[in-house]
Design a protein around this motif. Structure first.
Motif, PDB file in Angstrom:
ATOM      1  N   PRO A   1      15.900 -92.415  37.205  1.00  0.00           N
ATOM      2  CA  PRO A   1      14.819 -92.335  38.189  1.00  0.00           C
ATOM      3  C   PRO A   1      15.386 -91.987  39.566  1.00  0.00           C
ATOM      4  CG  PRO A   1      15.320 -94.626  37.686  1.00  0.00           C
ATOM      5  CD  PRO A   1      16.142 -93.799  36.749  1.00  0.00           C
ATOM      6  N   PRO A   2      14.560 -91.471  40.460  1.00  0.00           N
ATOM      7  CA  PRO A   2      15.072 -91.042  41.766  1.00  0.00           C
ATOM      8  C   PRO A   2      15.515 -92.209  42.631  1.00  0.00           C
ATOM      9  CG  PRO A   2      12.871 -90.148  41.326  1.00  0.00           C
ATOM     10  CD  PRO A   2      13.126 -91.199  40.305  1.00  0.00           C
ATOM     11  N   VAL A   3      16.451 -91.929  43.518  1.00  0.00           N
ATOM     12  CA  VAL A   3      16.781 -92.871  44.582  1.00  0.00           C
ATOM     13  C   VAL A   3      15.647 -92.795  45.599  1.00  0.00           C
ATOM     14  CG1 VAL A   3      18.431 -93.408  46.419  1.00  0.00           C
ATOM     15  CG2 VAL A   3      19.235 -92.546  44.192  1.00  0.00           C
ATOM     16  N   PRO A   4      15.119 -93.932  46.086  1.00  0.00           N
ATOM     17  CA  PRO A   4      13.970 -93.897  47.009  1.00  0.00           C
ATOM     18  C   PRO A   4      14.155 -92.965  48.201  1.00  0.00           C
ATOM     19  CG  PRO A   4      14.360 -96.134  46.277  1.00  0.00           C
ATOM     20  CD  PRO A   4      15.488 -95.323  45.727  1.00  0.00           C
ATOM     21  N   GLY A   5      15.334 -92.960  48.789  1.00  0.00           N
ATOM     22  CA  GLY A   5      15.557 -92.075  49.936  1.00  0.00           C
ATOM     23  C   GLY A   5      15.417 -90.611  49.574  1.00  0.00           C
ATOM     24  N   ASP A   6      15.897 -90.225  48.387  1.00  0.00           N
ATOM     25  CA  ASP A   6      15.768 -88.837  47.941  1.00  0.00           C
ATOM     26  C   ASP A   6      14.313 -88.481  47.689  1.00  0.00           C
ATOM     27  OD1 ASP A   6      18.505 -88.667  48.071  1.00  0.00           O
ATOM     28  OD2 ASP A   6      18.809 -88.866  45.891  1.00  0.00           O
ATOM     29  N   ALA A   7      13.556 -89.429  47.155  1.00  0.00           N
ATOM     30  CA  ALA A   7      12.139 -89.184  46.896  1.00  0.00           C
ATOM     31  C   ALA A   7      11.388 -88.955  48.208  1.00  0.00           C
ATOM     32  CB  ALA A   7      11.529 -90.356  46.128  1.00  0.00           C
ATOM     33  N   ARG A   8      11.683 -89.761  49.219  1.00  0.00           N
ATOM     34  CA  ARG A   8      11.023 -89.591  50.523  1.00  0.00           C
ATOM     35  C   ARG A   8      11.385 -88.245  51.134  1.00  0.00           C
ATOM     36  NH1 ARG A   8      12.308 -95.240  51.026  1.00  0.00           N
ATOM     37  NH2 ARG A   8      10.405 -96.514  51.166  1.00  0.00           N
ATOM     38  N   ALA A   9      12.663 -87.876  51.061  1.00  0.00           N
ATOM     39  CA  ALA A   9      13.102 -86.600  51.631  1.00  0.00           C
ATOM     40  C   ALA A   9      12.412 -85.430  50.933  1.00  0.00           C
ATOM     41  CB  ALA A   9      14.616 -86.476  51.502  1.00  0.00           C
ATOM     42  N   PHE A  10      12.255 -85.534  49.610  1.00  0.00           N
ATOM     43  CA  PHE A  10      11.572 -84.480  48.864  1.00  0.00           C
ATOM     44  C   PHE A  10      10.123 -84.362  49.319  1.00  0.00           C
ATOM     45  CE2 PHE A  10       8.843 -83.241  45.290  1.00  0.00           C
ATOM     46  CZ  PHE A  10       9.405 -82.029  44.934  1.00  0.00           C
ATOM     47  N   ALA A  11       9.440 -85.509  49.433  1.00  0.00           N
ATOM     48  CA  ALA A  11       8.031 -85.495  49.842  1.00  0.00           C
ATOM     49  C   ALA A  11       7.863 -84.887  51.237  1.00  0.00           C
ATOM     50  CB  ALA A  11       7.464 -86.907  49.807  1.00  0.00           C
ATOM     51  N   GLU A  12       8.793 -85.192  52.137  1.00  0.00           N
ATOM     52  CA  GLU A  12       8.708 -84.645  53.498  1.00  0.00           C
ATOM     53  C   GLU A  12       8.896 -83.135  53.490  1.00  0.00           C
ATOM     54  OE1 GLU A  12      11.630 -86.809  55.663  1.00  0.00           O
ATOM     55  OE2 GLU A  12      10.490 -88.706  55.645  1.00  0.00           O
ATOM     56  N   GLN A  13       9.876 -82.641  52.754  1.00  0.00           N
ATOM     57  CA  GLN A  13      10.094 -81.199  52.698  1.00  0.00           C
ATOM     58  C   GLN A  13       8.950 -80.511  51.972  1.00  0.00           C
ATOM     59  OE1 GLN A  13      13.694 -79.901  50.729  1.00  0.00           O
ATOM     60  NE2 GLN A  13      13.332 -77.742  51.180  1.00  0.00           N
ATOM     61  N   PHE A  14       8.433 -81.162  50.932  1.00  0.00           N
ATOM     62  CA  PHE A  14       7.348 -80.582  50.149  1.00  0.00           C
ATOM     63  C   PHE A  14       6.110 -80.334  51.010  1.00  0.00           C
ATOM     64  CE2 PHE A  14       3.813 -80.482  47.195  1.00  0.00           C
ATOM     65  CZ  PHE A  14       4.316 -79.821  46.081  1.00  0.00           C
ATOM     66  N   ALA A  15       5.897 -81.211  52.002  1.00  0.00           N
ATOM     67  CA  ALA A  15       4.709 -81.096  52.853  1.00  0.00           C
ATOM     68  C   ALA A  15       4.676 -79.780  53.603  1.00  0.00           C
ATOM     69  CB  ALA A  15       4.664 -82.269  53.827  1.00  0.00           C
ATOM     70  N   THR A  16       5.833 -79.207  53.927  1.00  0.00           N
ATOM     71  CA  THR A  16       5.883 -77.949  54.692  1.00  0.00           C
ATOM     72  C   THR A  16       6.388 -76.766  53.877  1.00  0.00           C
ATOM     73  OG1 THR A  16       8.106 -78.536  55.478  1.00  0.00           O
ATOM     74  CG2 THR A  16       6.222 -79.184  56.867  1.00  0.00           C
ATOM     75  N   ASP A  17       7.170 -77.047  52.836  1.00  0.00           N
ATOM     76  CA  ASP A  17       7.767 -75.961  52.056  1.00  0.00           C
ATOM     77  C   ASP A  17       7.856 -76.371  50.588  1.00  0.00           C
ATOM     78  OD1 ASP A  17       9.163 -73.776  51.102  1.00  0.00           O
ATOM     79  OD2 ASP A  17      11.090 -74.370  51.992  1.00  0.00           O
ATOM     80  N   PRO A  18       6.726 -76.340  49.871  1.00  0.00           N
ATOM     81  CA  PRO A  18       6.719 -76.822  48.482  1.00  0.00           C
ATOM     82  C   PRO A  18       7.729 -76.116  47.581  1.00  0.00           C
ATOM     83  CG  PRO A  18       4.487 -76.470  49.283  1.00  0.00           C
ATOM     84  CD  PRO A  18       5.393 -75.901  50.323  1.00  0.00           C
ATOM     85  N   GLU A  19       7.733 -74.789  47.596  1.00  0.00           N
ATOM     86  CA  GLU A  19       8.638 -74.059  46.707  1.00  0.00           C
ATOM     87  C   GLU A  19      10.091 -74.338  47.057  1.00  0.00           C
ATOM     88  OE1 GLU A  19       7.847 -69.949  46.245  1.00  0.00           O
ATOM     89  OE2 GLU A  19       5.742 -70.223  45.718  1.00  0.00           O
ATOM     90  N   GLY A  20      10.388 -74.379  48.347  1.00  0.00           N
ATOM     91  CA  GLY A  20      11.758 -74.668  48.763  1.00  0.00           C
ATOM     92  C   GLY A  20      12.193 -76.059  48.357  1.00  0.00           C
ATOM     93  N   ALA A  21      11.278 -77.027  48.487  1.00  0.00           N
ATOM     94  CA  ALA A  21      11.603 -78.398  48.108  1.00  0.00           C
ATOM     95  C   ALA A  21      11.909 -78.491  46.612  1.00  0.00           C
ATOM     96  CB  ALA A  21      10.446 -79.324  48.468  1.00  0.00           C
ATOM     97  N   ILE A  22      11.099 -77.829  45.796  1.00  0.00           N
ATOM     98  CA  ILE A  22      11.303 -77.877  44.346  1.00  0.00           C
ATOM     99  C   ILE A  22      12.609 -77.193  43.956  1.00  0.00           C
ATOM    100  CG2 ILE A  22      10.401 -77.082  42.136  1.00  0.00           C
ATOM    101  CD1 ILE A  22       7.571 -77.443  43.340  1.00  0.00           C
ATOM    102  N   THR A  23      12.857 -76.021  44.533  1.00  0.00           N
ATOM    103  CA  THR A  23      14.085 -75.287  44.211  1.00  0.00           C
ATOM    104  C   THR A  23      15.318 -76.093  44.599  1.00  0.00           C
ATOM    105  OG1 THR A  23      12.980 -73.151  44.467  1.00  0.00           O
ATOM    106  CG2 THR A  23      15.381 -73.172  44.636  1.00  0.00           C
ATOM    107  N   THR A  24      15.296 -76.660  45.802  1.00  0.00           N
ATOM    108  CA  THR A  24      16.427 -77.473  46.256  1.00  0.00           C
ATOM    109  C   THR A  24      16.638 -78.669  45.348  1.00  0.00           C
ATOM    110  OG1 THR A  24      16.068 -76.810  48.558  1.00  0.00           O
ATOM    111  CG2 THR A  24      17.348 -78.826  48.181  1.00  0.00           C
ATOM    112  N   ALA A  25      15.548 -79.324  44.964  1.00  0.00           N
ATOM    113  CA  ALA A  25      15.657 -80.497  44.092  1.00  0.00           C
ATOM    114  C   ALA A  25      16.265 -80.115  42.747  1.00  0.00           C
ATOM    115  CB  ALA A  25      14.286 -81.126  43.898  1.00  0.00           C
ATOM    116  N   ILE A  26      15.800 -79.022  42.162  1.00  0.00           N
ATOM    117  CA  ILE A  26      16.329 -78.589  40.864  1.00  0.00           C
ATOM    118  C   ILE A  26      17.816 -78.277  40.985  1.00  0.00           C
ATOM    119  CG2 ILE A  26      16.235 -76.808  39.083  1.00  0.00           C
ATOM    120  CD1 ILE A  26      13.210 -76.578  39.653  1.00  0.00           C
TER     121      ILE A  26
END
Length: 856
Positions: A200-225
């Motif tokens: 499961p995700p580390v909480p800090g990583d999950a928050r960072a993903f959600a913040e980036q996703f709010a402005t750049d969904p595709e970039g957030a997903i690509t970076t996460a993968i």
């Protein structure tokens, strides 16, 4: 736009029809939606004949009744000895097949009444229509090379992931269905993390993903993968998937079930191979024939450990040849299931009843492994070689001081013993005592150093001058231990019992090195025969190494074919199966079901692909990418199909209850290992160390002890108690009970698809197993040791830690009510610390939620 979509859909229909799509149960064929009602052999007819007719009228001539063969045109349309013709193309009324299917006399009607099979009126109608339309036969789809069809009119962009979405959504639209909207950011990130790392995700990583996703969904997903693919835990997650195919375990099997101390060296090789993204074709070649590569490395030899996880019988009286043959047959069927997706073992005793695999084909594949021997090689871990070298000169001098005074006599005596051993091997049964010594020489050689059946006999067959110093020493030790049979007087005269004791004391002082299990070419070539009715004691025709005739050829020089030739044949561009089989299994890991549901059977009895064009597109793209597994995963995970929500909408539930059209992402319960890993991770107990020997997490000693005499569960200490599930010691006769509860597959056979059950015992395990109780206590401490002080705040923190999301107000209120009730209960029971115990019970609720053990 509407016209273009209609044309694109029509084009897809034609392509799918040409590929011979068989509709999976639960949805209407796309061809039907486009008014293509002409029955096709692969799509409509083959499943009917395979289910009802092929057993008696299929590929196997020995099982064929009345000389009728229905899996190919020539046999189905020929005049039989009775003068009848089963299928008269273009004339259903003249076709004996339909007459017998419709016959009112039970003795005449087919299938025979005692089979319990009945061809339905709808199926008979399809057969009639097909015969009237010309009765066109097609080769089985899996034996035709995959190809990338031009889908430019369907896909929205040229991105690879768009090909997946275009093909999936075209079929949905043909059924007048729409796909689900995208998943919300936090559930999507948790899904990605579980799929790629098994954690499961580390909480800090999950928050960072959600913040980036709010402005750049595709970039957030690509970076996460990208980040998750580079995690060292990626290899651990995907290694566990692959180890099922190898039926990996840490013990030998059968009732004695001795430990294999260095089996884990192969497991570490797999983890490292996935982490470094070794091209899958090379990954394949090294496991099948790493020892045969030019200047092969120790790691490449360790890779052949894939085929050393066969069971090994060390019981008294075990027939060496019988159990050697069992191992070779196991390797043959494991190869077939893992890379070809075929049930080749069905041809062990006779020709396959449904697929074009003859008994001779089976034993030609068998021959590749028949001329391989098991051997454990020296593969020192860091520091082992240095430690051994530092003491070796002193060790050699002490041995020489004991052996030199009687060297010549000892050598002659050992030579006589070896002569008798080889005589016993050539003439089994002539002397029970000698046969028993021979069994021990083969089976117990290297006890405590791993397991290499027949390694001792292999060394005996090696000329004295060609034996390494280590081989000479090991054989002498075995001779001193077992060689007195028939040579008792000489043993007494030379005081060899005392010599044995002295040598053992010296050996104990010398540091040992790791000896992982591998394969090596047979020292003495074996002639391979077909086993009549599968019995190794009844040799039939001699065969050479070779591959099934229905597939591409292994090469021109069949007589010189080796496992390396076989490995290269498996990953050859002409092979229609391997790439399809592997991408299908990757798809199954992500979506819960493969594009071909029967991941281990691409033959006539298996399910046909639900999206054949997509399967072919992925297979070809996989090969074109250089067999790049991480790129394949990146492509699938980047698709909208993967990223959609799990919501079960009414129209999807009604029209596609099995989610075969993938209008939504499936909710899937985690595997046994990942449930435990998740609990340890969110509680903070998980030891993230990679690799090393297997560990023994807490479980009752009786689980192992009752499985077999002498088995002991050596409870690990420190961080090893909390290692990932992939490192848990697997005893074949009594596997780790917690994993068994959550559907660990049978570790005695290759497994390409795990089942998922839902039992009360699973709920009881999550509530009461020591691992989960301890994890709940540790999670409660993480919850209460933060900055939050109010109960509601602590509960919200618990949701973030365990589920990577924000708790809803009603959830917080329900848990707080529960916590207060627990405080009261513990106070009534006069517990030492009611508040602490109540928080542990609250944390246990979080670990027992369906959401926690589910990927969605």
């Amino acid at each position: 736009m509407e016209v273009n979509l209609r044309n694109a859909t029509r084009q897809l229909v034609l392509v799918l029809a040409a590929l011979g799509v068989v509709a999976a149960p639960g949805f209407v064929r796309l061809a039907d939606a486009a008014d293509d009602t002409t029955p096709r052999f692969n799509r409509d007819i083959r499943p009917i004949l395979s289910e009802h007719c092929f057993k008696c009228h299929g590929f196997d001539p020995k099982q064929r009744k009345a000389g009728l063969r229905l899996d190919e045109r020539a046999g189905a349309t020929m005049k039989l000895e009775s003068g009848e013709i089963a299928i008269v193309a273009g004339n259903a009324d003249a076709s004996e097949l339909l007459r017998r299917l419709n016959h009112t006399d039970p003795d005449e009607r087919m299938p025979p009444q005692d089979t319990g099979k009945v061809v339905s009126p709808e199926e008979i109608t399809l057969l009639r229509q097909w015969i009237e339309s010309g009765a066109e036969f097609e080769p089985h789809w899996a034996f035709v090379a995959p190809r990338k069809t031009n889908i430019s009119e369907i896909v929205e962009t040229e991105e690879p992931a768009a090909a997946i979405d275009g093909l999936i959504r075209a079929r949905l639209r043909a059924q007048k269905l729409e796909p689900n909207p995208p998943a919300k950011p936090l559930p999507l990130f948790r899904r990605l993390s579980l799929d790629l790392t098994g954690l499961p995700p580390v909480p800090g990583d999950a928050r960072a993903f959600a913040e980036q996703f709010a402005t750049d969904p595709e970039g957030a997903i690509t970076t996460a993968i990208d980040d998750l693919l580079e995690s060292p835990h990626f290899g651990e997650k995907w290694a566990r998937w692959w180890l099922d195919s190898a039926h990996y375990a840490d013990s030998a099997g059968y009732s004695t079930d001795y430990e294999r101390p260095h089996a884990w060296r192969y497991r570490d090789w797999v983890v490292n191979a996935f982490n470094r993204n070794q091209p899958f074709d090379r990954f394949t070649v090294e496991q099948i024939a790493g020892d045969l590569l030019p200047n092969s490395t120790v790691d490449q030899k360790i890779a052949t450990g894939f085929f050393r996880h066969t069971l090994s019988n060390r019981e008294g009286g075990a027939d060496l040849q019988e159990f050697r043959v069992k191992k070779v047959k196991d390797r043959t069927r494991t190869l077939g299931a893992t890379w070809l997706g075929l049930t080749v073992e069905c041809a062990e005793c006779h020709d396959h009843k449904f697929d074009p695999i003859t008994q001779r084909d089976f034993y030609q594949l068998y021959a590749f492994f028949d001329n391989s021997d098991e051997i454990n090689i020296n593969a020192p871990l860091q520091g082992e070689a240095e430690a051994r070298t530092a003491k070796f000169d002193d060790y050699r001098k002490k041995r020489a001081a004991l052996i030199d005074p009687i060297h010549d006599e000892l050598e002659k005596l050992q030579a006589e013993w070896e002569r008798r051993m080889l005589q016993a091997e050539a003439n089994p049964g002539q002397d029970f005592k000698r046969d028993r010594a021979l069994e021990l020489l083969g089976i117990l050689w290297g006890a405590g150093q791993g397991e290499g059946q027949l390694e001792g006999i292999r060394i005996v067959k090696t000329p004295l001058a060609e034996r390494s110093e280590e081989q000479r020493q090991r054989l002498l030790e075995f001779f001193l231990d077992r060689g007195s049979l028939g040579l008792e007087e000489e043993f007494k005269r030379l005081k060899l019992a005392e010599l044995k004791t002295a040598l053992l004391e010296i050996d104990a002082e010398l540091p040992k090195v790791s000896r992982p299990a591998t394969l090596t070419p047979a020292l003495i070539s074996r002639e391979t025969f077909v086993h009549v009715r599968g019995d190794f004691r009844a040799p039939g025709d001699a065969v050479n190494p070779g591959t099934p005739g229905a597939l591409h050829k292994v090469g021109d020089n069949v007589l010189a074919s080796t496992r390396l030739d076989l490995a290269q044949w498996i990953v050859a561009g002409e092979n229609p199966l391997t790439a399809r089989v592997i991408v299908n299994r990757i798809w199954e890991q992500l979506f819960g079901s493969g594009i071909v549901e029967t991941t281990d059977d691409f033959g006539a009895q298996g399910r046909a692909p639900s999206h054949p064009e997509l399967l072919d597109w992925l297979a070809v793209d996989f090969v074109e990418s250089g067999w790049n597994l991480k790129l394949l995963l990146h492509t699938i995970l980047s698709s909208k199909t993967y990223q959609q929500s799990c919501d079960v909408r009414t129209e999807l539930a009604e029209h596609d209850p099995g989610n075969l059209l993938l209008g939504r992402h499936p909710r899937l319960r985690l595997s046994a290992e990942l449930i435990r890993d998740s609990a340890l991770a969110v509680s903070g107990l998980l030891d993230p160390k990679l690799g090393g020997p297997s560990v023994f997490p807490p479980q009752p000693e009786s689980v192992s002890a009752e499985g077999s005499y002498g088995n002991k569960w050596k409870l690990s200490e420190g961080g090893d108690r909390y290692r990932r599930g992939v490192y848990t010691f697997l005893q074949r006769i009594s596997p780790y009970a917690q994993f068994q509860t959550f559907d660990l597959p049978n570790v005695n056979r290759t497994c390409t698809r795990r089942g998922r059950s839902n039992t009360p015992l699973q709920a009881l395990t999550l509530l009461n197993d020591p691992v989960f109780v301890e994890a709940a206590g540790a999670l409660s401490k993480r919850m209460t040791e933060g900055k939050e002080s109010e109960p509601e705040q602590i509960i919200r923190r618990g949701f973030w830690l365990s589920l990577s999301r924000v708790a809803e107000p009603r959830e917080v209120q329900r848990l707080e009510t529960f916590r207060q009730q627990q405080v009261q209960l513990f106070e009534n029971e006069k517990a030492a610390n009611p508040e602490e115990s109540a928080w542990a019970a609250t944390a246990s609720v979080l670990l027992n939620l369906d959401e926690f053990i589910t990927k969605e």
